[in-house]
Design an enzyme around this catalytic site. Structure first.
Site, PDB file in Angstrom:
ATOM      1  N   ARG A  87     -18.313  -0.323   4.815  1.00 59.04           N
ATOM      2  CA  ARG A  87     -19.435  -1.023   4.179  1.00 59.04           C
ATOM      3  C   ARG A  87     -20.086  -2.006   5.155  1.00 59.04           C
ATOM      4  NH1 ARG A  87     -18.210  -4.822  -0.681  1.00 59.04           N
ATOM      5  NH2 ARG A  87     -16.821  -3.123  -1.235  1.00 59.04           N
ATOM      6  N   HIS A 116      -1.350  -5.495   2.373  1.00 57.75           N
ATOM      7  CA  HIS A 116      -2.566  -6.313   2.360  1.00 57.75           C
ATOM      8  C   HIS A 116      -2.240  -7.683   1.770  1.00 57.75           C
ATOM      9  CE1 HIS A 116      -5.947  -3.206   2.827  1.00 57.75           C
ATOM     10  NE2 HIS A 116      -6.279  -4.202   3.597  1.00 57.75           N
ATOM     11  N   GLU A 157       0.828  -1.206   0.000  1.00 56.58           N
ATOM     12  CA  GLU A 157       0.000   0.000   0.000  1.00 56.58           C
ATOM     13  C   GLU A 157       0.867   1.262   0.000  1.00 56.58           C
ATOM     14  OE1 GLU A 157      -2.978  -0.289  -0.623  1.00 56.58           O
ATOM     15  OE2 GLU A 157      -3.534  -2.309   0.015  1.00 56.58           O
ATOM     16  N   CYS A 184      -8.251  -1.059   7.996  1.00 51.09           N
ATOM     17  CA  CYS A 184      -6.849  -1.108   7.568  1.00 51.09           C
ATOM     18  C   CYS A 184      -6.366   0.266   7.133  1.00 51.09           C
ATOM     19  CB  CYS A 184      -6.661  -2.110   6.429  1.00 51.09           C
ATOM     20  SG  CYS A 184      -6.784  -3.815   7.012  1.00 51.09           S
TER      21      CYS A 184
HETATM   22  N1  PCA Z   1      -8.621  -6.273   6.797  1.00 52.00           N
HETATM   23  C1  PCA Z   1      -9.565  -5.184   6.936  1.00 52.00           C
HETATM   24  C2  PCA Z   1      -9.514  -4.808   8.393  1.00 52.00           C
HETATM   25  C3  PCA Z   1      -8.785  -5.903   9.079  1.00 52.00           C
HETATM   26  C4  PCA Z   1      -8.192  -6.712   8.008  1.00 52.00           C
HETATM   27  O1  PCA Z   1      -7.425  -7.674   8.155  1.00 52.00           O
HETATM   28  C5  PCA Z   1      -9.310  -4.040   5.970  1.00 52.00           C
HETATM   29  O2  PCA Z   1      -8.766  -4.289   4.884  1.00 52.00           O
HETATM   30  O3  PCA Z   1      -9.660  -2.900   6.276  1.00 52.00           O
END
Ligand code: PCA
Length: 208
Positions: free
Chosen positions: A89, A166, A79, A142
């Protein structure tokens, strides 16, 4: 030895596990070139970010990498940017569902990751691990953690390199990569981000 702080998340959205915590724990157990500290974060707006920032104060790390799950995606996503927006959502694990609210009413619109993402990206590609540079961490917890982490890391006396990765769900049958590949990629990102050299100037931007 350099200190690294890694965070992962609890399960959310009806799932029984969260691959981010599997990978963080596995990385901490296997890495040898740095002292790795970890923190498991709740999937809750504000609280997750507060806990991570508190842990930064305790550990005083040389680099901070938060890891989260993006179920349904096909690659690791490095990211690049956190935006000043919460737009959930689904409710978080405490039932909160902010819609179109800023994370910090006084803060900048966006903050950029300070990890050496392009240098790491090139090496991860070389090892044939599915990866992409990503321009949005979404608008759920996140992104809240990423934005808040970057704000905290930037305002510290000596700014700490910080950012977010991610992961796809690694426990499904058709997982696009294996857990040990995700661990290896994180290892590369840590190694690159502990270097004080500027990031690699690779023309890997998105056309659209
Ligand atoms: N993914 C979510 C929140 C916690 C996680 O592991 C996100 O992408 O916001």
């Amino acid at each position: 030895m350099k200190r690294v702080l890694l965070s992962g998340f609890e399960p959310f959205g009806g799932m029984s596990h969260n691959s981010s915590w599997d990978v963080v724990e596995q990385t901490a157990a296997t890495i040898t070139g740095a002292e790795v500290h970890t923190v498991l974060l709740p999937v809750e707006f504000r609280r997750a970010a507060e806990l991570l920032v508190q842990r930064i104060g305790e550990v005083e790390p040389d680099v901070v990498i938060a890891v989260g799950l993006a179920a349904g995606t096909g690659t690791l996503r490095l990211e690049r940017v956190g935006i000043n927006l919460c737009d959930a959502r689904i409710p978080d694990n405490s039932g909160a569902q902010p819609v179109d609210e800023p994370i910090d009413a006084e803060g900048q619109g966006a903050l950029f990751s300070t990890l050496r993402l392009k240098a790491a990206y090139a090496r991860i590609v070389e090892e044939q691990i599915p990866v992409q540079l990503s321009l949005s961490a979404g608008t759920f917890v996140c992104n809240d953690v990423l934005y808040s982490l970057l704000a905290a890391a930037a305002y510290a006396d000596s700014p700490t390199p910080a950012g977010f990765v991610h992961l796809p769900d690694l426990r499904t049958e058709d997982a696009p990569l294996a857990e040990d590949q995700a661990v290896r990629a994180l290892d590369i990102l840590i190694e690159e981000s502990l270097s004080s050299a500027p990031d690699a100037a690779l023309a890997d931007g998105a056309l659209h």
